[in-house]
Design an enzyme around this catalytic site. Structure first.
Site, short mmCIF file in Angstrom:
data_model
loop_
_atom_site.label_atom_id
_atom_site.label_comp_id
_atom_site.label_asym_id
_atom_site.label_seq_id
_atom_site.Cartn_x
_atom_site.Cartn_y
_atom_site.Cartn_z
N ASN A 62 62.65 -97.97 -13.96
CA ASN A 62 62.91 -96.52 -14.32
C ASN A 62 62.40 -96.27 -15.65
OD1 ASN A 62 63.69 -93.98 -14.80
ND2 ASN A 62 65.93 -94.49 -15.00
N TRP A 63 61.08 -95.68 -15.54
CA TRP A 63 60.57 -95.55 -17.04
C TRP A 63 61.09 -94.73 -17.89
CZ3 TRP A 63 54.44 -96.45 -16.28
CH2 TRP A 63 54.25 -97.76 -15.69
N HIS B 158 70.87 -90.07 -11.69
CA HIS B 158 71.02 -90.88 -12.81
C HIS B 158 71.98 -90.28 -13.86
CE1 HIS B 158 70.19 -93.02 -16.43
NE2 HIS B 158 69.38 -94.01 -15.42
N GLU C 175 72.02 -90.02 -16.70
CA GLU C 175 71.27 -89.30 -17.99
C GLU C 175 71.25 -87.80 -17.38
OE1 GLU C 175 68.22 -91.88 -18.80
OE2 GLU C 175 69.52 -93.11 -19.63
N GLU D 242 75.58 -98.34 -11.83
CA GLU D 242 75.12 -98.07 -13.37
C GLU D 242 76.27 -97.55 -14.28
OE1 GLU D 242 70.60 -98.10 -13.66
OE2 GLU D 242 71.31 -95.79 -13.87
N GLY E 78 71.38 -98.67 -21.62
CA GLY E 78 70.59 -98.77 -22.68
C GLY E 78 71.39 -99.12 -24.13
N SER F 58 71.12 -102.22 -18.74
CA SER F 58 70.75 -103.41 -19.78
C SER F 58 70.40 -104.73 -19.14
CB SER F 58 71.81 -103.74 -20.82
OG SER F 58 72.11 -102.34 -21.53
N GLY G 243 65.84 -100.07 -16.98
CA GLY G 243 65.20 -99.37 -17.94
C GLY G 243 64.36 -100.08 -18.89
N GLY G 244 64.96 -100.13 -20.05
CA GLY G 244 64.27 -100.66 -21.23
C GLY G 244 63.15 -101.80 -20.65
#
Ligand code: PGA
Length: 253
Positions: free
Chosen positions: A9-10, A97, A99, A169, A175, A215, A236-237
């Protein structure tokens, strides 16, 4: 046997040129054998989806969007439809998500409409669920996640569940560098399978792939992915660098 999935997931990262560079690097470095064993999915920003369609042609790497609108088309400024993503070659779309729940006020009810629209148009939703730190501290994490699963999958029939992937998640792990322990994640995944059994049956519960996200990186992936009910990761990261993303995919083999 559930085939593992590792999805990147960019989020809102990478310009057009940077995206192409990362996609090309992934294509070059990811071994064919690995990508046959582990389903690899890349979800870049919308702008870069057409590049994924070109660059990943002829590979096993699949790609998708990070959101859709719940309507077919129309006057919805700034939005993207399921059909648009499907037409450019997407197989997947990340929905719900945390976010989007947090910053764009997406509710379970709205996410349910999006899940139904994605399925109708032939996209596979990666449905995200997960509790906040506050909810975990109150001991209501299982109840919250069960509610998210139940409400977001309303009216999704058992047959369509073959195309649904769930990502657990925990919001406090996204993150933050704080990963759920493999035991904590496994416990929640077992709970999600129980919810699916209640909503559908044991076959659907046993067949649905449940990813962990929050993470996950090349250091902790092996332990998390070693658990019976963890069928992959939503990254993600660590998906923003080819080497760390590939290391996670390799850990899933
Ligand atoms: P993270 O993000 O790996 O950077 O924690 C995961 C996600 O939000 O999907």
């Amino acid at each position: 046997m559930r085939k593992k999935i590792v999805a990147g997931n960019w989020k809102m990262n990478k310009t057009f040129e940077e995206s192409k560079a990362l996609m090309n690097e992934l294509k070059e470095k990811l071994g064919k054998e690995t990508s046959e064993k582990v389903e690899t999915v890349v979800c870049p920003p919308f702008l870069c989806v057409p590049s994924a369609n070109e660059i990943f042609q002829g590979t096993n790497i699949r790609f998708g969007g990070q959101n859709i609108h719940f309507k077919d088309d129309g006057a919805y400024t700034g939005e993207i439809s399921a059909s648009m993503l499907k037409a450019i070659g997407c197989d997947y779309v990340i929905l719900g998500h945390s976010e989007r729940r947090q910053y764009f006020h997406e509710t379970n009810h709205l996410i349910n409409f999006k899940v139904l629209k994605a399925l109708e148009k032939g996209l596979k939703p990666i449905l995200c669920v997960g509790e906040t730190l506050e909810q975990r501290e109150q001991g209501v994490e299982k109840k919250i996640v069960d509610e998210q699963v139940t409400l977001c999958l309303k009216d999704v029939c058992a047959a369509d569940m073959e195309n649904v992937v769930i990502a657990y998640e925990p919001v406090w792990a996204i993150g933050t560098g704080k990963t759920a322990t493999p035991e904590q994640a496994e416990e929640m995944h077992v709970g999600i399978r129980k919810s699916l059994e209640n909503l559908y049956n044991a076959t659907v519960a046993g067949r649905t792939r449940i990813l962990y996200g929050g993470s996950m990186n090349d250091k902790n992936a092996k332990d998390l992915l070693g658990k019976n009910n963890i069928d992959g990761g939503l990254i993600g990261g660590a998906a923003l660098k080819a080497d760390s993303f590939i290391a996670i995919i390799e850990a899933a083999v």
